[in-house]
Design an enzyme around this catalytic site. Structure first.
Site, PDB file in Angstrom:
ATOM      1  N   HIS A  75     -17.942 -11.160  60.550  1.00 35.66           N
ATOM      2  CA  HIS A  75     -17.904  -9.736  60.203  1.00 35.66           C
ATOM      3  C   HIS A  75     -17.763  -9.550  58.699  1.00 35.66           C
ATOM      4  O   HIS A  75     -16.923 -10.194  58.078  1.00 35.66           O
ATOM      5  CB  HIS A  75     -16.718  -9.047  60.892  1.00 35.66           C
ATOM      6  CG  HIS A  75     -16.931  -8.816  62.357  1.00 35.66           C
ATOM      7  ND1 HIS A  75     -16.063  -8.101  63.133  1.00 35.66           N
ATOM      8  CD2 HIS A  75     -17.934  -9.206  63.184  1.00 35.66           C
ATOM      9  CE1 HIS A  75     -16.503  -8.059  64.379  1.00 35.66           C
ATOM     10  NE2 HIS A  75     -17.646  -8.720  64.438  1.00 35.66           N
ATOM     11  N   TYR A 204      -9.446   0.086  63.175  1.00 36.24           N
ATOM     12  CA  TYR A 204      -8.003   0.375  63.125  1.00 36.24           C
ATOM     13  C   TYR A 204      -7.874   1.895  63.103  1.00 36.24           C
ATOM     14  O   TYR A 204      -8.413   2.546  62.213  1.00 36.24           O
ATOM     15  CB  TYR A 204      -7.393  -0.183  61.837  1.00 36.24           C
ATOM     16  CG  TYR A 204      -7.253  -1.679  61.798  1.00 36.24           C
ATOM     17  CD1 TYR A 204      -8.337  -2.494  61.477  1.00 36.24           C
ATOM     18  CD2 TYR A 204      -6.036  -2.295  62.082  1.00 36.24           C
ATOM     19  CE1 TYR A 204      -8.211  -3.872  61.446  1.00 36.24           C
ATOM     20  CE2 TYR A 204      -5.897  -3.676  62.039  1.00 36.24           C
ATOM     21  CZ  TYR A 204      -6.989  -4.450  61.724  1.00 36.24           C
ATOM     22  OH  TYR A 204      -6.868  -5.828  61.689  1.00 36.24           O
ATOM     23  N   PRO A 295       1.285  -7.987  63.354  1.00 35.54           N
ATOM     24  CA  PRO A 295      -0.096  -8.423  63.612  1.00 35.54           C
ATOM     25  C   PRO A 295      -1.167  -7.490  63.049  1.00 35.54           C
ATOM     26  O   PRO A 295      -2.344  -7.802  63.088  1.00 35.54           O
ATOM     27  CB  PRO A 295      -0.158  -8.466  65.142  1.00 35.54           C
ATOM     28  CG  PRO A 295       0.923  -7.575  65.612  1.00 35.54           C
ATOM     29  CD  PRO A 295       1.988  -7.607  64.576  1.00 35.54           C
ATOM     30  N   LYS A 299      -2.937 -11.731  60.328  1.00 35.71           N
ATOM     31  CA  LYS A 299      -2.605 -12.780  59.364  1.00 35.71           C
ATOM     32  C   LYS A 299      -1.822 -13.971  59.917  1.00 35.71           C
ATOM     33  O   LYS A 299      -1.789 -15.020  59.281  1.00 35.71           O
ATOM     34  CB  LYS A 299      -1.770 -12.165  58.222  1.00 35.71           C
ATOM     35  CG  LYS A 299      -2.547 -11.155  57.411  1.00 35.71           C
ATOM     36  CD  LYS A 299      -3.737 -11.784  56.714  1.00 35.71           C
ATOM     37  CE  LYS A 299      -4.507 -10.794  55.891  1.00 35.71           C
ATOM     38  NZ  LYS A 299      -5.734 -11.383  55.342  1.00 35.71           N
ATOM     39  N   TYR A 387      -7.523  -8.126  53.107  1.00 34.68           N
ATOM     40  CA  TYR A 387      -7.880  -8.370  54.506  1.00 34.68           C
ATOM     41  C   TYR A 387      -8.615  -9.703  54.692  1.00 34.68           C
ATOM     42  O   TYR A 387      -8.314 -10.468  55.596  1.00 34.68           O
ATOM     43  CB  TYR A 387      -8.740  -7.225  55.065  1.00 34.68           C
ATOM     44  CG  TYR A 387      -8.751  -7.226  56.577  1.00 34.68           C
ATOM     45  CD1 TYR A 387      -9.687  -7.980  57.283  1.00 34.68           C
ATOM     46  CD2 TYR A 387      -7.783  -6.525  57.301  1.00 34.68           C
ATOM     47  CE1 TYR A 387      -9.667  -8.022  58.675  1.00 34.68           C
ATOM     48  CE2 TYR A 387      -7.761  -6.564  58.682  1.00 34.68           C
ATOM     49  CZ  TYR A 387      -8.698  -7.318  59.373  1.00 34.68           C
ATOM     50  OH  TYR A 387      -8.658  -7.366  60.740  1.00 34.68           O
TER      51      TYR A 387
HETATM   52  P1  FAS Z   1       2.730 -21.137  67.418  1.00 32.34           P
HETATM   53  O1  FAS Z   1       3.781 -20.259  68.034  1.00 32.34           O
HETATM   54  O2  FAS Z   1       1.299 -20.802  67.610  1.00 32.34           O
HETATM   55  O3  FAS Z   1       2.902 -22.630  67.950  1.00 32.34           O
HETATM   56  C1  FAS Z   1       4.177 -23.218  68.106  1.00 32.34           C
HETATM   57  C2  FAS Z   1       4.069 -24.294  69.161  1.00 32.34           C
HETATM   58  O4  FAS Z   1       5.322 -24.991  69.193  1.00 32.34           O
HETATM   59  C3  FAS Z   1       3.837 -23.717  70.546  1.00 32.34           C
HETATM   60  O5  FAS Z   1       2.729 -24.348  71.163  1.00 32.34           O
HETATM   61  C4  FAS Z   1       5.132 -24.003  71.279  1.00 32.34           C
HETATM   62  O6  FAS Z   1       4.925 -24.313  72.646  1.00 32.34           O
HETATM   63  C5  FAS Z   1       5.661 -25.223  70.529  1.00 32.34           C
HETATM   64  N1  FAS Z   1       7.108 -25.381  70.605  1.00 32.34           N
HETATM   65  C6  FAS Z   1       8.053 -24.413  70.500  1.00 32.34           C
HETATM   66  N2  FAS Z   1       9.288 -24.963  70.634  1.00 32.34           N
HETATM   67  C7  FAS Z   1       9.109 -26.302  70.822  1.00 32.34           C
HETATM   68  C8  FAS Z   1       9.987 -27.390  71.043  1.00 32.34           C
HETATM   69  N3  FAS Z   1      11.301 -27.223  71.086  1.00 32.34           N
HETATM   70  N4  FAS Z   1       9.457 -28.630  71.202  1.00 32.34           N
HETATM   71  C9  FAS Z   1       8.118 -28.811  71.150  1.00 32.34           C
HETATM   72  N5  FAS Z   1       7.219 -27.828  70.963  1.00 32.34           N
HETATM   73  C10 FAS Z   1       7.720 -26.579  70.803  1.00 32.34           C
HETATM   74  N6  FAS Z   1      -1.307 -13.147  64.978  1.00 32.34           N
HETATM   75  C11 FAS Z   1      -2.379 -12.467  64.520  1.00 32.34           C
HETATM   76  O7  FAS Z   1      -2.790 -12.696  63.399  1.00 32.34           O
HETATM   77  N7  FAS Z   1      -2.989 -11.524  65.305  1.00 32.34           N
HETATM   78  C12 FAS Z   1      -2.558 -11.260  66.577  1.00 32.34           C
HETATM   79  O8  FAS Z   1      -3.097 -10.415  67.271  1.00 32.34           O
HETATM   80  C13 FAS Z   1      -1.474 -11.968  67.092  1.00 32.34           C
HETATM   81  N8  FAS Z   1      -1.059 -11.765  68.368  1.00 32.34           N
HETATM   82  C14 FAS Z   1       0.015 -12.470  68.845  1.00 32.34           C
HETATM   83  C15 FAS Z   1       0.460 -12.291  70.166  1.00 32.34           C
HETATM   84  C16 FAS Z   1       1.562 -12.995  70.646  1.00 32.34           C
HETATM   85  C17 FAS Z   1       2.021 -12.786  72.075  1.00 32.34           C
HETATM   86  C18 FAS Z   1       2.248 -13.895  69.797  1.00 32.34           C
HETATM   87  C19 FAS Z   1       3.470 -14.639  70.282  1.00 32.34           C
HETATM   88  C20 FAS Z   1       1.808 -14.097  68.502  1.00 32.34           C
HETATM   89  C21 FAS Z   1       0.678 -13.388  68.015  1.00 32.34           C
HETATM   90  N9  FAS Z   1       0.192 -13.575  66.715  1.00 32.34           N
HETATM   91  C22 FAS Z   1      -0.868 -12.896  66.238  1.00 32.34           C
HETATM   92  C23 FAS Z   1       0.803 -14.492  65.823  1.00 32.34           C
HETATM   93  C24 FAS Z   1       0.330 -15.868  66.177  1.00 32.34           C
HETATM   94  O9  FAS Z   1      -1.063 -15.939  66.129  1.00 32.34           O
HETATM   95  C25 FAS Z   1       1.043 -16.806  65.254  1.00 32.34           C
HETATM   96  O10 FAS Z   1       1.053 -16.317  63.917  1.00 32.34           O
HETATM   97  C26 FAS Z   1       0.469 -18.207  65.240  1.00 32.34           C
HETATM   98  O11 FAS Z   1       0.357 -18.661  66.558  1.00 32.34           O
HETATM   99  C27 FAS Z   1       1.409 -19.068  64.403  1.00 32.34           C
HETATM  100  O12 FAS Z   1       1.068 -20.385  64.582  1.00 32.34           O
HETATM  101  P2  FAS Z   1       2.206 -21.519  64.596  1.00 32.34           P
HETATM  102  O13 FAS Z   1       3.115 -21.294  63.460  1.00 32.34           O
HETATM  103  O14 FAS Z   1       1.459 -22.798  64.710  1.00 32.34           O
HETATM  104  O15 FAS Z   1       3.096 -21.242  65.874  1.00 32.34           O
HETATM  105  C1  PHB Z   2      -7.336  -9.664  67.571  1.00 34.58           C
HETATM  106  O1  PHB Z   2      -8.580  -9.638  67.707  1.00 34.58           O
HETATM  107  O2  PHB Z   2      -6.577 -10.222  68.393  1.00 34.58           O
HETATM  108  C2  PHB Z   2      -6.718  -9.000  66.373  1.00 34.58           C
HETATM  109  C3  PHB Z   2      -7.536  -8.514  65.352  1.00 34.58           C
HETATM  110  C4  PHB Z   2      -6.950  -7.914  64.249  1.00 34.58           C
HETATM  111  C5  PHB Z   2      -5.573  -7.790  64.183  1.00 34.58           C
HETATM  112  C6  PHB Z   2      -4.764  -8.282  65.203  1.00 34.58           C
HETATM  113  C7  PHB Z   2      -5.340  -8.883  66.303  1.00 34.58           C
HETATM  114  O3  PHB Z   2      -5.010  -7.188  63.101  1.00 34.58           O
END
Ligand code: FAS
Ligand code: PHB
Length: 390
Positions: A75, A204, A295, A299, A387
């Site tokens: 995009h 948005y 979110p 980022k 962005y």
């Molecule tokens: P992560 O949380 O991805 O990964 C951490 C890993 O560590 C997991 O697999 C977990 O199982 C493991 N772990 C935890 N404790 C442990 C332990 N004691 N022993 C071993 N392993 C363990 N970001 C966006 O930019 N846009 C979004 O729309 C968005 N939506 C999200 C929705 C949800 C429900 C959540 C929770 C997050 C969302 N995020 C979003 C943010 C998300 O994308 C995070 O920023 C991203 O996954 C961060 O990556 P990590 O730091 O690698 O952590």
């Molecule tokens: C998504 O596609 O999951 C998404 C896109 C933009 C955002 C957050 C989530 O700011």
């Protein structure tokens, strides 16, 4: 695995942990990833969707970007909408060919896990880390449970990539840190629907009922988010109510919302979290373990990847050049960048979410900010550069 030794233990197989593991593997630095969930679980969890150019470049260098480039949606802009008025931010107009790629986080995880297993990176699933000892010592000890058996590993460094609810942050002397937290007074209700996107790019939207975001995953799958109350119960939101509310909040001239089968619904809190240190002795925090951004800026995943790159640079210099100074500057280098992203994510969250009555002072400020963005090249360029990622 009992009492074995490795240079780097990485806790967590998320974007941060897996990106770090692949970089270390490529540099011949031995590491192991300990992930508490199963492979199937982490490869099916619906989460983020926006991949910055910087992150795509990292994945390209690691040789794991082929499917992302093939199947991801490139995009060159986004739509900002305020009470039915749409404004297009054209990244290309200000930033040469910089773009974003829309590609589900679970697809990123599949690609990274596949590469790790293909390259014989030590990646242990259902291995839950329970504790870390001697973080200031030359040898750290990591304890984990696997198949009900407690095991331990010795290592030189621990990368805490275990997300916001992990264990690594609690192994650090957080009481000596300045913690910054902001809980926004709302949640995001996210849905994944088997329906083609109703817009070529993300929308948005601010509406008097609240924020809505139109995103997507493929030409046949759309992703939407709705601002809901912070104590909202998912059972209050039938499919019909979700589609009606999305149609209302995303309404604009010549816009027709396509509706279809909702195959996933989730609630995500909207919050910010920062600590003023990301390293403690030989324990390094990366990704959500160190910081959480709302979110709204898309980022979270990209910050996790950027942390992994900076941490890798420090480990590379240590193991291959005998230099520790790069590692010692990890925290300060990353925190400057993360605060920039925090500010942008907070700006986007405040611009598009309803948190004050219509016609209140805050609402009129939001309206004025949006009008400024639609009438100022400088304001639009600022949104564009933040962005796509600085
Ligand atoms: P992560 O949380 O991805 O990964 C951490 C890993 O560590 C997991 O697999 C977990 O199982 C493991 N772990 C935890 N404790 C442990 C332990 N004691 N022993 C071993 N392993 C363990 N970001 C966006 O930019 N846009 C979004 O729309 C968005 N939506 C999200 C929705 C949800 C429900 C959540 C929770 C997050 C969302 N995020 C979003 C943010 C998300 O994308 C995070 O920023 C991203 O996954 C961060 O990556 P990590 O730091 O690698 O952590
Ligand atoms: C998504 O596609 O999951 C998404 C896109 C933009 C955002 C957050 C989530 O700011």
């Amino acid at each position: 695995l009992v009492n074995s030794n490795v240079s780097v233990v990485i806790i967590g197989a998320g974007p941060a942990g897996l990106t770090l593991a692949l970089q270390l593997n490529k540099a011949g630095i031995d590491c192991i990833v300990l992930e508490k969930h199963t492979r199937q679980y982490i490869e099916t969890r619906t989460r983020a969707g926006v991949i910055e150019q910087n992150s795509l470049d990292v994945f390209e260098k690691l040789g794991v970007a082929d499917r992302m480039k093939r199947e991801g949606l490139r995009h060159n802009g986004i739509y900002l909408s305020f009470e039915g008025v749409r404004h297009h931010i054209d990244f290309g107009k200000y930033l040469n060919d910089k773009a974003i790629t829309i590609y589900g986080q679970q697809e990123v995880i599949k690609d990274l896990v596949h590469a790790c297993l293909d390259r014989n990176v030590a990646l242990e699933f259902e291995a839950s880390v329970t504790g870390i000892l001697d973080i200031d010592g030359a040898t750290l000890k990591v304890f984990f449970e696997r198949d009900g058996v407690s095991q331990a590993m010795n290592c030189n460094f621990v990368a805490g990539c275990d997300g916001f609810h992990g264990v690594s942050r609690s192994a650090a002397p957080i009481s000596t840190c300045h913690v910054y937290e902001k809980e926004y007074p709302f949640n995001w209700l996210g849905i994944l629907a088997d329906v083609p996107p109703s817009s070529p790019e993300l929308i948005y939207a601010f509406h008097k009922n609240g924020f809505a975001l139109h995103s997507m995953r493929s030409p046949s799958i759309s992703r939407f988010y709705l601002q809901v109350a912070d104590n909202e119960d998912l059972s209050n939101w039938s499919d019909q109510r979700i589609w009606e509310e999305l149609a209302l909040r995303l309404q604009a001239e010549n816009f027709q919302l396509k509706i279809g089968f909702i195959k996933d619904k989730s609630l995500t809190p909207v919050r910010s979290f920062m600590i003023d240190h990301m390293q403690f002795g030989n324990l390094f925090l990366a990704g959500d373990a160190a910081h959480i951004v709302p979110p709204t800026g898309g980022k979270g995943l990209n910050l996790a990847v950027a942390d992994a790159v900076t941490l890798y640079q420090g480990l590379f210099d240590y193991f291959h050049k005998g230099i520790k100074s790069t590692l010692l500057s990890y925290s300060s280098r990353r925190l400057a960048s993360v605060w920039r992203v925090q500010e942008f994510s907070d700006f986007m969250t405040n611009l598009f979410h309803l948190s004050s009555p219509i016609d209140s002072f805050e609402h009129r400020l939001q309206k004025a900010r949006f009008t400024y963005i639609t009438t100022s090249e400088a304001a639009s360029k600022s949104i564009a550069e933040n962005y796509v990622g600085i």
